[in-house]
Design a protein around this motif. Structure first.
Motif, PDB file in Angstrom:
ATOM      1  N   TYR A  34       0.850  -1.180   0.000  1.00  0.00           N
ATOM      2  CA  TYR A  34       0.000   0.000   0.000  1.00  0.00           C
ATOM      3  C   TYR A  34       0.894   1.241   0.000  1.00  0.00           C
ATOM      4  CZ  TYR A  34      -3.818  -3.090   1.579  1.00  0.00           C
ATOM      5  OH  TYR A  34      -4.758  -4.089   1.675  1.00  0.00           O
ATOM      6  N   GLY A  71      -5.317   8.014   3.947  1.00  0.00           N
ATOM      7  CA  GLY A  71      -5.307   6.598   4.247  1.00  0.00           C
ATOM      8  C   GLY A  71      -4.471   5.837   3.234  1.00  0.00           C
ATOM      9  N   TYR A  95      -8.769   0.302  11.643  1.00  0.00           N
ATOM     10  CA  TYR A  95      -7.358   0.201  11.955  1.00  0.00           C
ATOM     11  C   TYR A  95      -6.939   1.381  12.824  1.00  0.00           C
ATOM     12  CZ  TYR A  95      -6.621  -3.614   8.686  1.00  0.00           C
ATOM     13  OH  TYR A  95      -6.661  -4.833   8.061  1.00  0.00           O
ATOM     14  N   PHE A 125      -8.421   4.622  11.069  1.00  0.00           N
ATOM     15  CA  PHE A 125      -8.877   4.485   9.694  1.00  0.00           C
ATOM     16  C   PHE A 125     -10.002   3.459   9.624  1.00  0.00           C
ATOM     17  CE2 PHE A 125      -5.631   6.862   7.504  1.00  0.00           C
ATOM     18  CZ  PHE A 125      -4.508   6.736   8.284  1.00  0.00           C
ATOM     19  N   VAL A 177     -13.752  -3.904   2.314  1.00  0.00           N
ATOM     20  CA  VAL A 177     -13.313  -4.916   1.349  1.00  0.00           C
ATOM     21  C   VAL A 177     -14.526  -5.367   0.562  1.00  0.00           C
ATOM     22  CG1 VAL A 177     -12.246  -7.172   1.011  1.00  0.00           C
ATOM     23  CG2 VAL A 177     -11.485  -5.702   2.882  1.00  0.00           C
ATOM     24  N   LEU A 212      -7.963  -3.808   0.675  1.00  0.00           N
ATOM     25  CA  LEU A 212      -8.535  -2.804   1.556  1.00  0.00           C
ATOM     26  C   LEU A 212      -8.671  -1.450   0.864  1.00  0.00           C
ATOM     27  CD1 LEU A 212      -6.450  -3.708   4.724  1.00  0.00           C
ATOM     28  CD2 LEU A 212      -8.933  -3.867   4.575  1.00  0.00           C
ATOM     29  N   PHE A 266      -9.320   2.293   2.146  1.00  0.00           N
ATOM     30  CA  PHE A 266      -9.302   3.027   3.401  1.00  0.00           C
ATOM     31  C   PHE A 266     -10.003   4.377   3.288  1.00  0.00           C
ATOM     32  CE2 PHE A 266      -6.416   0.788   6.296  1.00  0.00           C
ATOM     33  CZ  PHE A 266      -5.747  -0.070   5.453  1.00  0.00           C
ATOM     34  N   GLY A 267     -10.530   4.840   4.434  1.00  0.00           N
ATOM     35  CA  GLY A 267     -10.958   6.224   4.554  1.00  0.00           C
ATOM     36  C   GLY A 267      -9.745   7.114   4.762  1.00  0.00           C
ATOM     37  N   GLN A 268      -9.993   8.422   4.910  1.00  0.00           N
ATOM     38  CA  GLN A 268      -8.894   9.383   4.959  1.00  0.00           C
ATOM     39  C   GLN A 268      -8.219   9.435   6.325  1.00  0.00           C
ATOM     40  OE1 GLN A 268     -12.102   9.880   3.968  1.00  0.00           O
ATOM     41  NE2 GLN A 268     -12.254  11.720   2.708  1.00  0.00           N
TER      42      GLN A 268
END
Lengths: 115, 114
Positions: A35, A42, B36, B89, B93, B102, B104-106
């Motif tokens: 990632y 994020g 997370y 975060f 999925v 994944l 993710f949000g910000q």
């Protein structure tokens, strides 16, 4: 046991140079993910390996990015002709199995700075 | 395209308070929603996760509330402690895949004052 390790922890390079970022997953983990986390954002998916093969590389931004996992363990993310926009923290995660509900264990990341 | 939107960006509470972090998603194919926690200089670590067949899940002081019709979910931290200060975060999925890609949000920077 040891967690996911990534080397180097920091990498500073000049625009146009080539860099390699290494990930050592948890022993026995077959699934490996990369990632990219830009400042204040994020993480964004780059690539997924199951064993030695890249099963999904849809997140790689362009053909300057490439990753390998030749023996199904250690993985290397390679970036050619680096650009300032490549500056970010590159995170590696591993999981014991491939399933989407399985926990991913993240390494501390490599902070890449392109001057 | 931001598929998972997270708010607020930052949150400050006093010790013992109950911070709430909200996330909304657009992709109806999402069927697994982990949260997370990330400390400075560390990678994210799984905190708690939920599937859409339940509306709430609790693990210790952490609770996820899930509203499938609204496509929203939130994290509540009960009796927050200074050690909970971190970036949180939400993620999602999609079903139909055999691996955990994944999204993710910000992120939300949480500060808990003593």
């Amino acid at each position: 046991g040891a967690g996911v390790s990534q080397t180097p922890s920091n990498k500073v390079t000049e625009k146009g140079k080539y860099v390699e970022l290494r990930c050592d997953p948890i022993s026995g983990h077959t699934a490996l993910y990369w990632y990219r986390q830009s400042l204040g954002q994020g993480p964004e998916f780059l690539i997924y390996f199951q064993g030695t093969g890249a099963a999904d590389d849809s997140g790689l931004p362009n053909d300057r990015f490439f990753a390998v996992r030749p023996e199904g363990s250690v993985s290397t993310l390679k970036i050619q002709r680096t650009e300032r926009g490549d500056s970010a923290v590159y995170l590696c995660a591993s999981s014991p199995l491939a399933g989407r509900y399985n926990e991913q264990f993240f390494g501390p990341g490599t902070r890449l700075t392109v001057l | 395209q931001q598929q998972v939107k997270q708010s607020p960006q930052s949150l400050i509470v006093q010790k013992g308070g109950i911070p709430i972090i909200n996330c909304a998603y657009e992709n109806t194919a999402f069927d697994y929603f982990p949260w997370y926690q990330q400390f400075p200089g560390k990678g994210p670590a799984l905190l708690i996760a939920i599937r859409p067949d339940v509306s709430e899940k609790k693990e210790g002081r952490f609770t996820i509330s899930f509203n499938k019709s609204a496509k929203q979910f939130s994290l509540h931290i009960m009796d927050s402690q200074p050690g909970d200060s971190a970036t949180y975060f939400c993620a999602a999925v999609a079903g139909g895949t055999s691996y955990g890609k994944l999204t993710f949000g910000q992120g939300t920077i949480l500060t808990v004052h003593p």
